[in-house]
Design a protein around this motif. Sequence first.
Motif, PDB file in Angstrom:
ATOM      1  N   HIS A  81       0.834  -1.204   0.000  1.00  0.00           N
ATOM      2  CA  HIS A  81       0.000   0.000   0.000  1.00  0.00           C
ATOM      3  C   HIS A  81       0.872   1.260   0.000  1.00  0.00           C
ATOM      4  CE1 HIS A  81      -3.754   2.207   0.753  1.00  0.00           C
ATOM      5  NE2 HIS A  81      -3.061   2.962   1.579  1.00  0.00           N
ATOM      6  N   PHE A  82       0.651   2.114  -1.007  1.00  0.00           N
ATOM      7  CA  PHE A  82       1.386   3.372  -1.112  1.00  0.00           C
ATOM      8  C   PHE A  82       0.581   4.497  -0.480  1.00  0.00           C
ATOM      9  CE2 PHE A  82       3.609   0.821  -4.147  1.00  0.00           C
ATOM     10  CZ  PHE A  82       4.900   1.332  -4.180  1.00  0.00           C
ATOM     11  N   GLN A  83       1.208   5.155   0.482  1.00  0.00           N
ATOM     12  CA  GLN A  83       0.556   6.239   1.213  1.00  0.00           C
ATOM     13  C   GLN A  83       0.427   7.484   0.336  1.00  0.00           C
ATOM     14  OE1 GLN A  83       2.605   7.324   4.874  1.00  0.00           O
ATOM     15  NE2 GLN A  83       0.689   7.148   5.973  1.00  0.00           N
ATOM     16  N   GLY A  84      -0.551   8.299   0.641  1.00  0.00           N
ATOM     17  CA  GLY A  84      -0.719   9.558  -0.075  1.00  0.00           C
ATOM     18  C   GLY A  84       0.271  10.606   0.420  1.00  0.00           C
ATOM     19  N   GLY A  85       0.193  11.785  -0.164  1.00  0.00           N
ATOM     20  CA  GLY A  85       1.099  12.850   0.251  1.00  0.00           C
ATOM     21  C   GLY A  85       1.223  13.956  -0.775  1.00  0.00           C
ATOM     22  N   GLY A  86       0.481  13.842  -1.864  1.00  0.00           N
ATOM     23  CA  GLY A  86       0.496  14.911  -2.858  1.00  0.00           C
ATOM     24  C   GLY A  86       1.748  14.907  -3.728  1.00  0.00           C
ATOM     25  N   TRP A  87       1.972  16.031  -4.406  1.00  0.00           N
ATOM     26  CA  TRP A  87       3.062  16.171  -5.369  1.00  0.00           C
ATOM     27  C   TRP A  87       3.681  17.561  -5.226  1.00  0.00           C
ATOM     28  CZ3 TRP A  87      -2.060  15.245  -6.293  1.00  0.00           C
ATOM     29  CH2 TRP A  87      -2.424  13.934  -6.648  1.00  0.00           C
ATOM     30  N   CYS A  88       4.790  17.791  -5.904  1.00  0.00           N
ATOM     31  CA  CYS A  88       5.345  19.149  -5.978  1.00  0.00           C
ATOM     32  C   CYS A  88       5.670  19.449  -7.439  1.00  0.00           C
ATOM     33  CB  CYS A  88       6.554  19.327  -5.075  1.00  0.00           C
ATOM     34  SG  CYS A  88       7.940  18.198  -5.334  1.00  0.00           S
ATOM     35  N   ARG A 180      -0.581 -14.689  -4.075  1.00  0.00           N
ATOM     36  CA  ARG A 180      -1.534 -13.614  -4.292  1.00  0.00           C
ATOM     37  C   ARG A 180      -0.860 -12.297  -3.956  1.00  0.00           C
ATOM     38  NH1 ARG A 180      -4.227 -17.835  -1.914  1.00  0.00           N
ATOM     39  NH2 ARG A 180      -3.490 -17.117   0.117  1.00  0.00           N
ATOM     40  N   ALA A 181      -1.157 -11.247  -4.729  1.00  0.00           N
ATOM     41  CA  ALA A 181      -0.564  -9.934  -4.468  1.00  0.00           C
ATOM     42  C   ALA A 181      -1.539  -8.837  -4.885  1.00  0.00           C
ATOM     43  CB  ALA A 181       0.760  -9.773  -5.209  1.00  0.00           C
ATOM     44  N   LEU A 182      -1.535  -7.765  -4.110  1.00  0.00           N
ATOM     45  CA  LEU A 182      -2.387  -6.608  -4.385  1.00  0.00           C
ATOM     46  C   LEU A 182      -1.584  -5.353  -4.142  1.00  0.00           C
ATOM     47  CD1 LEU A 182      -5.256  -5.358  -4.900  1.00  0.00           C
ATOM     48  CD2 LEU A 182      -5.585  -5.452  -2.420  1.00  0.00           C
ATOM     49  N   ILE A 183      -1.434  -4.516  -5.172  1.00  0.00           N
ATOM     50  CA  ILE A 183      -0.835  -3.201  -4.979  1.00  0.00           C
ATOM     51  C   ILE A 183      -1.986  -2.222  -4.795  1.00  0.00           C
ATOM     52  CG2 ILE A 183      -0.680  -2.833  -7.483  1.00  0.00           C
ATOM     53  CD1 ILE A 183       1.645  -0.944  -6.992  1.00  0.00           C
ATOM     54  N   SER A 184      -1.890  -1.395  -3.765  1.00  0.00           N
ATOM     55  CA  SER A 184      -2.943  -0.426  -3.498  1.00  0.00           C
ATOM     56  C   SER A 184      -2.291   0.894  -3.104  1.00  0.00           C
ATOM     57  CB  SER A 184      -3.876  -0.919  -2.384  1.00  0.00           C
ATOM     58  OG  SER A 184      -3.197  -0.994  -1.142  1.00  0.00           O
ATOM     59  N   GLY A 185      -3.103   1.919  -3.011  1.00  0.00           N
ATOM     60  CA  GLY A 185      -2.565   3.214  -2.634  1.00  0.00           C
ATOM     61  C   GLY A 185      -3.670   4.226  -2.456  1.00  0.00           C
ATOM     62  N   CYS A 186      -3.354   5.268  -1.693  1.00  0.00           N
ATOM     63  CA  CYS A 186      -4.317   6.328  -1.411  1.00  0.00           C
ATOM     64  C   CYS A 186      -3.838   7.635  -2.024  1.00  0.00           C
ATOM     65  CB  CYS A 186      -4.473   6.474   0.107  1.00  0.00           C
ATOM     66  SG  CYS A 186      -4.783   8.152   0.706  1.00  0.00           S
ATOM     67  N   SER A 187      -4.724   8.345  -2.714  1.00  0.00           N
ATOM     68  CA  SER A 187      -4.441   9.666  -3.271  1.00  0.00           C
ATOM     69  C   SER A 187      -3.265   9.599  -4.248  1.00  0.00           C
ATOM     70  CB  SER A 187      -4.183  10.663  -2.138  1.00  0.00           C
ATOM     71  OG  SER A 187      -4.138  11.980  -2.616  1.00  0.00           O
ATOM     72  N   ALA A 188      -2.156  10.320  -3.948  1.00  0.00           N
ATOM     73  CA  ALA A 188      -0.978  10.229  -4.811  1.00  0.00           C
ATOM     74  C   ALA A 188      -0.487   8.786  -4.875  1.00  0.00           C
ATOM     75  CB  ALA A 188       0.125  11.137  -4.297  1.00  0.00           C
ATOM     76  N   GLY A 189      -0.687   8.039  -3.785  1.00  0.00           N
ATOM     77  CA  GLY A 189      -0.352   6.618  -3.786  1.00  0.00           C
ATOM     78  C   GLY A 189      -1.313   5.808  -4.626  1.00  0.00           C
ATOM     79  N   GLY A 190      -2.576   6.262  -4.712  1.00  0.00           N
ATOM     80  CA  GLY A 190      -3.539   5.618  -5.588  1.00  0.00           C
ATOM     81  C   GLY A 190      -3.163   5.791  -7.046  1.00  0.00           C
ATOM     82  N   LEU A 191      -2.609   6.963  -7.370  1.00  0.00           N
ATOM     83  CA  LEU A 191      -2.096   7.184  -8.722  1.00  0.00           C
ATOM     84  C   LEU A 191      -0.876   6.297  -8.968  1.00  0.00           C
ATOM     85  CD1 LEU A 191      -2.140   8.616 -11.419  1.00  0.00           C
ATOM     86  CD2 LEU A 191      -0.958  10.559 -10.367  1.00  0.00           C
ATOM     87  N   THR A 192      -0.055   6.111  -7.939  1.00  0.00           N
ATOM     88  CA  THR A 192       1.094   5.200  -8.047  1.00  0.00           C
ATOM     89  C   THR A 192       0.636   3.800  -8.440  1.00  0.00           C
ATOM     90  OG1 THR A 192       2.340   6.412  -6.354  1.00  0.00           O
ATOM     91  CG2 THR A 192       3.036   4.161  -6.804  1.00  0.00           C
ATOM     92  N   ASP A 215      -7.236   3.899  -4.477  1.00  0.00           N
ATOM     93  CA  ASP A 215      -8.153   4.562  -3.545  1.00  0.00           C
ATOM     94  C   ASP A 215      -7.943   6.070  -3.621  1.00  0.00           C
ATOM     95  OD1 ASP A 215      -9.737   5.398  -1.429  1.00  0.00           O
ATOM     96  OD2 ASP A 215      -8.389   4.613   0.125  1.00  0.00           O
ATOM     97  N   ALA A 216      -8.953   6.798  -4.056  1.00  0.00           N
ATOM     98  CA  ALA A 216      -8.882   8.256  -4.180  1.00  0.00           C
ATOM     99  C   ALA A 216      -7.746   8.691  -5.090  1.00  0.00           C
ATOM    100  CB  ALA A 216      -8.731   8.911  -2.800  1.00  0.00           C
ATOM    101  N   GLY A 217      -7.435   7.853  -6.086  1.00  0.00           N
ATOM    102  CA  GLY A 217      -6.352   8.170  -7.009  1.00  0.00           C
ATOM    103  C   GLY A 217      -6.820   8.506  -8.402  1.00  0.00           C
ATOM    104  N   PHE A 218      -8.135   8.582  -8.594  1.00  0.00           N
ATOM    105  CA  PHE A 218      -8.678   8.900  -9.914  1.00  0.00           C
ATOM    106  C   PHE A 218      -8.930  10.404  -9.986  1.00  0.00           C
ATOM    107  CE2 PHE A 218     -11.732   9.265 -13.349  1.00  0.00           C
ATOM    108  CZ  PHE A 218     -11.239   8.366 -14.284  1.00  0.00           C
ATOM    109  N   PHE A 219      -7.937  11.136 -10.511  1.00  0.00           N
ATOM    110  CA  PHE A 219      -8.007  12.592 -10.597  1.00  0.00           C
ATOM    111  C   PHE A 219      -8.384  12.995 -12.025  1.00  0.00           C
ATOM    112  CE2 PHE A 219      -5.032  11.473  -7.264  1.00  0.00           C
ATOM    113  CZ  PHE A 219      -5.460  12.272  -6.204  1.00  0.00           C
ATOM    114  N   PRO A 220      -9.582  13.541 -12.226  1.00  0.00           N
ATOM    115  CA  PRO A 220     -10.025  13.894 -13.581  1.00  0.00           C
ATOM    116  C   PRO A 220      -9.296  15.123 -14.130  1.00  0.00           C
ATOM    117  CG  PRO A 220     -11.884  13.669 -12.047  1.00  0.00           C
ATOM    118  CD  PRO A 220     -10.635  13.755 -11.229  1.00  0.00           C
ATOM    119  N   ASP A 221      -9.106  15.124 -15.421  1.00  0.00           N
ATOM    120  CA  ASP A 221      -8.528  16.274 -16.114  1.00  0.00           C
ATOM    121  C   ASP A 221      -9.680  17.248 -16.406  1.00  0.00           C
ATOM    122  OD1 ASP A 221      -7.072  18.051 -17.587  1.00  0.00           O
ATOM    123  OD2 ASP A 221      -6.595  16.669 -19.227  1.00  0.00           O
ATOM    124  N   GLU A 222     -10.054  18.018 -15.385  1.00  0.00           N
ATOM    125  CA  GLU A 222     -11.211  18.904 -15.468  1.00  0.00           C
ATOM    126  C   GLU A 222     -10.818  20.347 -15.142  1.00  0.00           C
ATOM    127  OE1 GLU A 222     -14.482  18.206 -16.321  1.00  0.00           O
ATOM    128  OE2 GLU A 222     -13.675  16.259 -16.921  1.00  0.00           O
TER     129      GLU A 222
END
Length: 399
Positions: A81-88, A180-192, A215-222
């Motif tokens: 699981h990749f934690q969130g944290g945004g970008w720069c 069995r394996a599952l990659i997951s992530g939240c926010s910026a980690g969800g994009l990862t 998880d919460a990694g689907f950021f629309p181009d809006e």
Amino acid sequence: MVRFLWVCIVVAFCFSKWVDGFVQYSQRGDPKTEIINNTLMVSITLIRGAEAKGAVCLDGTLPAYYFNRGHGSGANSWVVHFQGGGWCSNITECVARTKTQFGSSRYMLPETGFTGILSFKAEENPDFFNWNRVLIPSCDGASYSGDSENKEAQLHFRGQRMWLTFMEELMSLGMRHAKRALISGCSAGGLTSILHCDKFRGLFKKSTKVKCLSDAGFFPDEVDISGEPTFRNFFSGVVSLQGVKKNLPRFCTRHLDPTSCFFPQNLISGIKTPLFILNSAYDIYQFYAILVPASTDPNGLWDNCKLNLTNCSPSQLQIMKGYRNQMLNLLKPISKSKQNGMSVTSCYAHCQAQYQVMWHADNSTLIGTKTISQSVGDWYFDRAEIKVYDEGCHYLVPQ
């Protein structure tokens, strides 16, 4: 009688030590764990020698992760699981991150609690509680996809190298034997998890069941409420500054510009590995960063609405519903694919898999008749096809 009593004491002592070791599910050499307030606390692990590969955080410190070993039927199963944290997106932002846990392992917590999809309790995490569970914090600022540097500012944009180093480390800990394996992530980690989904699949044998959860990694181009592409401009800065282009999926960059290929809507159709999108249609981060960034509301007309959706005016609600409808439209490729899954809530929240109250609890919001945990588990184990969204949610204030 005395001898028998001493034997009982010794047996009881040894049994208690064995139980302690079993409850914490650790092996010699694994990170220290302890249970505090009924939550499993896991110690941080730095990857020694990573600097020789140039695999370092923004400030040049070593990458780190938190790991709790699986047991029983989950001994050969892994959640990463990749934690969130945004970008720069510029030098100033990235330098600022080096003074926080999101740009330097120097500031990361020495231990962190494992809850939600990382919980060790069957009643809190029915399908993954006894798996090998890994939490990888964010310290690069580009969803572990950049590969560049700025020597003048002493910034290391080495997310891609850290991704490879994390995977090498986990494979050495036993992930190479995963069934069995599952990659997951939240926010910026969800994009990862979206950007690296097929790469993660490529690490394993064909017989290994591998899937991806965002998880919460689907950021629309809006555009925002003023019609400006504020968030696209931000992502463009991230991609160009951190040398992300060369690490983006080629099926996308062959026909679209690099910034477009950093947006999930242009990736989901080309990903071959089964993918589950968990997102709120009223995601609080997207509300603030994409739909109504501060630059579009200088007079604070949206402030009360942002604090509580019940305060929104009819016209504001209409704008938000339009945003929701557009997100659902962009997710059609997921809804049409049998192997993929989707659970779109209407909670005013950001990230739901790592937080117990959202993931699986007595008062969790149900999507249809299931908790988020049950939906993800049913999809992963092919017990049911999950493509649901729900208009109701009892979490209307920011979570």
